[in-house]
Write a protein that holds these residues in place. Structure first.
Motif, PDB file in Angstrom:
ATOM      1  N   HIS A  74      43.865  52.514  47.452  1.00 11.50           N
ATOM      2  CA  HIS A  74      44.449  51.576  48.404  1.00 11.50           C
ATOM      3  C   HIS A  74      45.234  50.462  47.723  1.00 11.50           C
ATOM      4  N   THR A  75      44.648  49.913  46.663  1.00 11.82           N
ATOM      5  CA  THR A  75      45.249  48.730  46.036  1.00 11.82           C
ATOM      6  C   THR A  75      46.690  48.976  45.640  1.00 11.82           C
ATOM      7  N   GLU A  76      46.940  50.126  45.034  1.00 12.16           N
ATOM      8  CA  GLU A  76      48.273  50.433  44.552  1.00 12.16           C
ATOM      9  C   GLU A  76      49.242  50.716  45.702  1.00 12.16           C
ATOM     10  N   ILE A  77      48.752  51.330  46.773  1.00 16.60           N
ATOM     11  CA  ILE A  77      49.589  51.557  47.958  1.00 16.60           C
ATOM     12  C   ILE A  77      49.998  50.213  48.560  1.00 16.60           C
ATOM     13  N   TYR A  94      48.950  41.046  41.793  1.00 20.29           N
ATOM     14  CA  TYR A  94      47.855  41.356  42.709  1.00 20.29           C
ATOM     15  C   TYR A  94      46.636  41.805  41.916  1.00 20.29           C
ATOM     16  N   ALA A  95      45.494  41.864  42.586  1.00 21.43           N
ATOM     17  CA  ALA A  95      44.270  42.335  41.942  1.00 21.43           C
ATOM     18  C   ALA A  95      43.246  42.685  43.006  1.00 21.43           C
ATOM     19  N   MET A  96      42.236  43.440  42.596  1.00 20.43           N
ATOM     20  CA  MET A  96      41.124  43.767  43.470  1.00 20.43           C
ATOM     21  C   MET A  96      39.993  42.775  43.250  1.00 20.43           C
ATOM     22  N   ARG A 126      31.627  36.952  43.358  1.00 12.82           N
ATOM     23  CA  ARG A 126      33.040  37.285  43.565  1.00 12.82           C
ATOM     24  C   ARG A 126      33.580  37.765  42.218  1.00 12.82           C
ATOM     25  N   ILE A 127      34.016  39.017  42.189  1.00 10.08           N
ATOM     26  CA  ILE A 127      34.448  39.648  40.957  1.00 10.08           C
ATOM     27  C   ILE A 127      35.903  40.077  41.101  1.00 10.08           C
ATOM     28  N   VAL A 128      36.755  39.712  40.139  1.00 10.16           N
ATOM     29  CA  VAL A 128      38.154  40.128  40.126  1.00 10.16           C
ATOM     30  C   VAL A 128      38.364  41.037  38.923  1.00 10.16           C
ATOM     31  N   ILE A 135      43.622  35.571  35.625  1.00  4.46           N
ATOM     32  CA  ILE A 135      42.938  34.277  35.701  1.00  4.46           C
ATOM     33  C   ILE A 135      43.703  33.336  36.623  1.00  4.46           C
ATOM     34  N   ARG A 136      45.013  33.270  36.448  1.00  3.44           N
ATOM     35  CA  ARG A 136      45.829  32.394  37.297  1.00  3.44           C
ATOM     36  C   ARG A 136      45.772  32.818  38.761  1.00  3.44           C
ATOM     37  N   LEU A 137      45.836  34.122  39.022  1.00  2.00           N
ATOM     38  CA  LEU A 137      45.786  34.622  40.392  1.00  2.00           C
ATOM     39  C   LEU A 137      44.439  34.308  41.033  1.00  2.00           C
ATOM     40  N   THR A 138      43.365  34.474  40.276  1.00  3.70           N
ATOM     41  CA  THR A 138      42.032  34.152  40.783  1.00  3.70           C
ATOM     42  C   THR A 138      41.945  32.676  41.150  1.00  3.70           C
TER      43      THR A 138
END
Length: 337
Positions: free
Chosen positions: A135-138, A148-150, A158-160, A184-187
């Motif tokens: 899903h993530t890549e779609i 982006y990240a999961m 909460r795990i990234v 790290i920045r996105l989180t």
């Protein structure tokens, strides 16, 4: 009526349709929901599970009645009647992709407030000739998102993830300081903006899990933590981000669960997902961070071995819907330019 949440029913041959109808009929469901899928498959799921719903195909969101006991379904294509439950099938894989694509289009257009997805099957996607590992890549490609990240989350963690759907060997080979810093920045941005479940603050505390045992013991067990991860942590701290690490992965999740950190950046899929799933599949939710809309999902797969039995637990999907409701209420979706 507020904008609904779009819910894709997932792979037609898995438990997705069954947990979809169960979650839809659950009296604990809060937000209005429109399902994207195949009406006949969902009607079969109602019979299998004993859920008393009238499946009502609609052509557009404007046709949704949101009436008690009625399941509004945006029909996307037609599936053959002989599609067997519990099997990997290219036709099911292609259908599941089309459901997600329609949901992305609605979310980008601001017609729905969030997107929640039931599980799809990676092998079925591949058999359908679709080059996506999940899903993530779609979601990223079809929304034009590069950063982006999961995130996997429950009430305690909460795990990234830095790397997601790839072999462990290629995941290690793909680690770079630039990618670590990006995650790290996105989180940090996600938590500051309230785009993730759980408490958020003006300066969230982020821990970075080490790749090697004991964080590499100063290079005795590998130099990746010294040469790749530590420079990213130092750079993020210079940006004003409250981040620390790399911390040994055998204790950092325990420390986060005890309240020392607001989120943990994990290096690869199983490193991050095992702690979350150990605490209970029914409590976990998958959030794709960085997208221009809210997207949540279950934290389990298609479970072909359970398909057709009517016994699949829908709690994780209900949790995903609740988080989609909360997050989209905090930060309303914005139509794509």
């Amino acid at each position: 009526m507020t904008r609904p949440i779009a819910l894709t029913m997932g792979d037609p041959n898995g438990i997705g349709p069954e947990i979809t109808v169960k979650a839809y009929a659950d009296p604990r469901r809060r937000p209005p929901v429109v399902v994207i899928g195949d009406p006949a498959t969902l009607a079969r799921a109602c019979r299998i599970t004993g859920v008393d719903l009238t499946v009502r195909p609609i052509a557009s969101l404007a046709d949704a009645a949101h009436a008690p006991g009625v399941l509004d379904v945006l029909a996307e294509g037609t599936l053959p009647e002989d599609l067997p439950l519990g099997t990997v099938d290219a036709r099911a894989g292609a259908a599941s992709f089309h459901y997600v694509r329609r949901g992305i289009e609605l979310a980008l257009g601001g017609e729905v407030r969030a997107l929640t997805t039931a599980p799809i099957n990676k092998e079925a996607l591949r058999r359908a000739g679709l080059p996506y590992p999940g899903h993530t890549e779609i979601l990223a490609e079809l929304s034009g998102t590069s950063d982006y990240a999961m995130m996997m989350a429950n009430d305690e963690l909460r795990i990234v993830l830095v790397t997601v759907h790839q072999s462990l060997r290629t995941a290690i080979d793909s680690l770079t300081t630039a990618r670590e810093l990006e995650i790290i920045r996105l989180t940090d941005r996600t938590l500051r903006a309230g785009r993730a479940t759980g408490p958020s603050g003006a300066r969230p505390r982020i821990a970075v899990a080490a790749l090697n045992p004991h964080a590499g013991e100063n290079g005795l067990f590998g130099r990746e933590d010294l040469d790749i991860i530590e420079p990213a942590v130092r750079a993020a701290r210079r940006d004003g981000i409250d981040v620390s690490g790399p911390w040994p992965a055998d204790t950092v999740f325990m420390r986060a669960r005890a309240g020392e950190f607001d989120a943990v950046v994990a290096q690869y899929h199983d490193q991050g997902l095992i702690p979350v799933k150990y605490l209970g599949l029914e409590h976990g939710v998958n959030i794709t961070i960085g997208l221009p809309f809210v997207r949540t999902s279950v934290d389990h797969g298609t479970a072909f071995d359970l398909a057709g039995r009517g016994t699949a637990d829908h709690t994780s999907l209900l949790t995903a819907l609740h988080h989609a409701d909360d997050l989209s209420t905090q930060v309303p979706a914005t139509p794509a330019a």
